[in-house]
Design a protein around this motif. Structure first.
Motif, mmCIF file in Angstrom:
data_model
loop_
_atom_site.group_PDB
_atom_site.id
_atom_site.type_symbol
_atom_site.label_atom_id
_atom_site.label_comp_id
_atom_site.label_asym_id
_atom_site.label_seq_id
_atom_site.Cartn_x
_atom_site.Cartn_y
_atom_site.Cartn_z
ATOM 1 N N ARG A 35 60.965 -55.012 -73.238
ATOM 2 C CA ARG A 35 62.121 -55.576 -73.943
ATOM 3 C C ARG A 35 62.596 -54.679 -75.065
ATOM 4 N N ILE A 36 61.626 -54.153 -75.799
ATOM 5 C CA ILE A 36 61.970 -53.372 -76.981
ATOM 6 C C ILE A 36 62.576 -52.028 -76.592
ATOM 7 N N MET A 37 62.042 -51.432 -75.535
ATOM 8 C CA MET A 37 62.531 -50.132 -75.089
ATOM 9 C C MET A 37 63.953 -50.233 -74.553
ATOM 10 N N PRO A 38 64.853 -49.380 -75.027
ATOM 11 C CA PRO A 38 66.175 -49.329 -74.387
ATOM 12 C C PRO A 38 66.003 -48.863 -72.934
ATOM 13 N N GLN A 39 66.801 -49.391 -72.033
ATOM 14 C CA GLN A 39 66.659 -49.018 -70.624
ATOM 15 C C GLN A 39 66.823 -47.512 -70.417
ATOM 16 N N LEU A 40 67.672 -46.913 -71.252
ATOM 17 C CA LEU A 40 67.906 -45.475 -71.102
ATOM 18 C C LEU A 40 66.630 -44.676 -71.387
ATOM 19 N N VAL A 41 65.907 -45.117 -72.415
ATOM 20 C CA VAL A 41 64.651 -44.444 -72.754
ATOM 21 C C VAL A 41 63.660 -44.591 -71.603
ATOM 22 N N LEU A 42 63.606 -45.780 -71.037
ATOM 23 C CA LEU A 42 62.713 -46.006 -69.900
ATOM 24 C C LEU A 42 63.081 -45.094 -68.734
ATOM 25 N N LEU A 43 64.384 -44.960 -68.509
ATOM 26 C CA LEU A 43 64.841 -44.089 -67.420
ATOM 27 C C LEU A 43 64.398 -42.653 -67.656
ATOM 28 N N PHE A 44 64.598 -42.151 -68.875
ATOM 29 C CA PHE A 44 64.197 -40.781 -69.205
ATOM 30 C C PHE A 44 62.687 -40.620 -69.075
ATOM 31 N N LEU A 45 61.983 -41.643 -69.555
ATOM 32 C CA LEU A 45 60.523 -41.605 -69.527
ATOM 33 C C LEU A 45 60.010 -41.478 -68.096
ATOM 34 N N VAL A 46 60.570 -42.256 -67.216
ATOM 35 C CA VAL A 46 60.092 -42.229 -65.836
ATOM 36 C C VAL A 46 60.598 -40.989 -65.104
ATOM 37 N N PHE A 47 61.868 -40.663 -65.311
ATOM 38 C CA PHE A 47 62.465 -39.558 -64.550
ATOM 39 C C PHE A 47 61.941 -38.200 -65.012
ATOM 40 N N PHE A 48 62.054 -37.932 -66.312
ATOM 41 C CA PHE A 48 61.606 -36.628 -66.818
ATOM 42 C C PHE A 48 60.105 -36.632 -67.092
ATOM 43 N N GLY A 49 59.638 -37.744 -67.683
ATOM 44 C CA GLY A 49 58.227 -37.831 -68.058
ATOM 45 C C GLY A 49 57.295 -37.673 -66.874
ATOM 46 N N SER A 50 57.649 -38.302 -65.770
ATOM 47 C CA SER A 50 56.765 -38.232 -64.616
ATOM 48 C C SER A 50 56.707 -36.810 -64.063
ATOM 49 N N THR A 51 57.782 -36.084 -64.182
ATOM 50 C CA THR A 51 57.781 -34.702 -63.718
ATOM 51 C C THR A 51 56.924 -33.827 -64.628
ATOM 52 N N ARG A 52 57.133 -33.989 -65.937
ATOM 53 C CA ARG A 52 56.419 -33.144 -66.887
ATOM 54 C C ARG A 52 54.921 -33.389 -66.865
ATOM 55 N N SER A 53 54.536 -34.689 -66.939
ATOM 56 C CA SER A 53 53.119 -34.956 -67.136
ATOM 57 C C SER A 53 52.364 -35.187 -65.828
ATOM 58 N N LEU A 54 53.036 -35.668 -64.811
ATOM 59 C CA LEU A 54 52.327 -35.974 -63.568
ATOM 60 C C LEU A 54 52.709 -35.023 -62.446
ATOM 61 N N GLY A 55 53.741 -34.237 -62.684
ATOM 62 C CA GLY A 55 54.144 -33.280 -61.666
ATOM 63 C C GLY A 55 54.869 -33.920 -60.487
ATOM 64 N N TRP A 56 55.241 -35.196 -60.630
ATOM 65 C CA TRP A 56 55.991 -35.820 -59.541
ATOM 66 C C TRP A 56 57.426 -35.316 -59.571
ATOM 67 N N ASN A 57 58.020 -35.275 -58.411
ATOM 68 C CA ASN A 57 59.418 -34.909 -58.376
ATOM 69 C C ASN A 57 60.222 -36.087 -57.823
ATOM 70 N N LEU A 58 60.470 -37.033 -58.721
ATOM 71 C CA LEU A 58 61.133 -38.267 -58.283
ATOM 72 C C LEU A 58 62.628 -38.048 -58.099
ATOM 73 N N GLU A 59 63.164 -38.665 -57.065
ATOM 74 C CA GLU A 59 64.621 -38.723 -56.917
ATOM 75 C C GLU A 59 65.162 -39.609 -58.034
ATOM 76 N N GLY A 60 66.394 -39.350 -58.451
ATOM 77 C CA GLY A 60 67.007 -40.189 -59.473
ATOM 78 C C GLY A 60 67.025 -41.655 -59.074
ATOM 79 N N GLU A 61 67.383 -41.891 -57.813
ATOM 80 C CA GLU A 61 67.445 -43.282 -57.336
ATOM 81 C C GLU A 61 66.085 -43.965 -57.425
ATOM 82 N N THR A 62 65.045 -43.230 -57.027
ATOM 83 C CA THR A 62 63.698 -43.809 -57.048
ATOM 84 C C THR A 62 63.294 -44.149 -58.475
ATOM 85 N N ALA A 63 63.530 -43.194 -59.375
ATOM 86 C CA ALA A 63 63.193 -43.437 -60.781
ATOM 87 C C ALA A 63 63.958 -44.655 -61.291
ATOM 88 N N ALA A 64 65.237 -44.742 -60.892
ATOM 89 C CA ALA A 64 66.056 -45.879 -61.338
ATOM 90 C C ALA A 64 65.471 -47.194 -60.834
#
Lengths: 224, 212
Positions: free
Chosen positions: A66-95
């Motif tokens: 609730r507290i997290m803005p949705q945009l931050v969550l999107l960045f966290l999952v989309f960019f964060g997962s690539t940086r820290s986990l090495g996943w290469n998520l599609e934008g749609e999947t991250a969304a």
């Protein structure tokens, strides 16, 4: 009539591209909603449980989302997962991941509040009439819960559809992004296009959300 | 402990009214009989099912009057739909609500809701009817219509256990009065005897509150 730059829509397959963008947005929201509802119902039932640790953890999850803005969550999952986990998520999947996390939390809270808002006496009078526990849930509690849930969850659905406009930030070409591309491409020859295209996008969003609200209102009246 | 060493027997066809100050355990007693409240020791024996009517009606808001009445007979007693519906309509007619069969609870007045709650309990053919302050939540002008129904049931020799604050009504309907205070039976007497010649001081004090 002022020039709205609507001619841009008729160029090439521009209008079709806009619709395609809308479809992308609707697809993300529909998949997310379809997953959020069952997960949310499970979460909601879990949240009414007696275990304090489980209640604490689910509450923590809900508040975090609730507290997290949705945009931050999107960045966290989309960019964060690539940086820290090495996943290469599609934008749609991250969304979809973000929207399901969010939808499940919100839906869970709606289910929890609907369940706990059924007065204790409803359980008691059902028991006094001899109904078994399962019959009580099936005939008395669940129908009332659903009725309370409907207007709130429709509100959530339309909110989710609207919020898909954020996914352009992680490179998904949805309706808003498609519109922006057209406006940019025609900046010189049709400078008013911004007005016309955003107007059309407004109407498109309206056409998606309005029938949902109408259907909900009709059901609400029928059940009221 | 809410109820202490309390022993009470209700004969078939008898109307027993329980009176006493608030919080004395009257409602708890009914809830124990109906299994809504656990008992730590002792036993409760009934010859069959008990039907209960609550202070706040507790109809099911998502079901019509008729469906409120038919749910338990169909789903619990597995009776035949046609027969249940016929009986439901007869019962509604008896309490003057046959036109409300398809109405929903929120369309009814408090008194009407309570009358529906009574026939919803009756349709299950309970051995004993338990009334838990059925008029306490009603507007004064609606109390009468509900009490008339209860009085009518008493005339039909239904076995009933009634908790009430309406002393006039208690007197009219009861075969026997049980006066409870602090979870114990203090006095037990026929209706007339209790109201005219209460034996204990506590009962006298209690009755005095109702005299002006």
């Amino acid at each position: 009539m002022p020039d709205l730059g609507l001619d841009v829509l008729l160029k090439g397959n521009n209008f079709f591209r806009l619709l395609e963008g809308l479809l992308a947005a609707v697809k993300i929201s529909m998949v997310s909603i379809a997953l959020s509802i069952p997960f949310g119902v499970l979460l909601g039932i879990t949240m009414t449980g007696k275990n304090i640790l489980v209640r604490f953890l689910t509450k923590l999850y809900l508040e975090f989302i609730r507290i997290m803005p949705q945009l931050v969550l999107l960045f966290l999952v989309f960019f964060g997962s690539t940086r820290s986990l090495g996943w290469n998520l599609e934008g749609e999947t991250a969304a979809v991941i973000v929207f399901v996390l969010w939808g499940t939390a919100e839906m869970g809270d709606l289910v929890r509040s609907a369940l706990t808002s059924i007065p204790k006496h409803q359980y008691e009078s059902s028991r006094a009439l001899g109904l078994a526990k399962r019959q009580t849930y099936f005939y008395i509690i669940l129908p009332q819960t659903l009725r309370r849930l409907l207007p709130l969850s429709i509100n959530l659905v339309t909110r989710m559809v609207k919020t898909t406009s954020l996914v352009l930030m992680i490179g998904v070409v949805e309706v808003l992004k498609a519109g922006q591309q057209m406006i940019e491409a025609n900046r010189m020859n049709s400078p008013n296009a911004a007005f016309g295209i955003y107007l059309v996008i407004f109407i498109l969003y309206f056409l998606v959300c309005w029938p949902v609200s109408m259907a909900a209102r009709r059901l609400e009246k029928k059940w009221g | 402990m809410v109820l202490d060493n309390l022993s009470l027997e209700v004969k078939k066809g008898e109307v027993v009214v329980i009176v006493g100050p608030s919080g004395c355990g009257k409602s708890t007693l009914l809830r124990c009989i109906n299994g809504l409240e656990p008992i730590q020791s002792g036993s409760i024996e009934t010859d069959g099912q008990a039907g209960m009517v609550f202070q706040s009606y507790e109809l099911f808001p998502h079901l019509s009057v008729l469906k409120n009445m038919m749910l338990a007979p169909l789903k619990v007693q597995k009776r035949e739909k046609k027969e249940v519906k016929k009986e439901a309509m007869e019962l509604l007619k008896r309490v003057g609500l046959e036109e409300k069969a398809d109405s929903y609870p929120q369309q009814l007045s408090g008194g009407q809701k309570q009358r529906v709650a009574i026939v919803r309990a009756l349709i299950l053919h309970p051995e004993i009817l338990l009334f838990d302050e059925v008029t306490a939540a009603l507007d004064p002008e609606m109390v009468r219509e509900v009490l008339d129904v209860v009085l009518d049931l008493a005339r039909q020799k239904r076995t009933m256990l009634v908790v009430t604050h309406e002393m006039q009504f208690a007197r009219a309907v009861a075969d026997r009065i049980v006066f409870i205070d602090e979870g114990k039976i203090i006095e037990e007497a026929s209706s007339e005897e209790f109201f005219e010649h209460p034996k204990t001081d506590r009962a006298k004090r209690f009755l005095n509150v109702f005299r002006y």
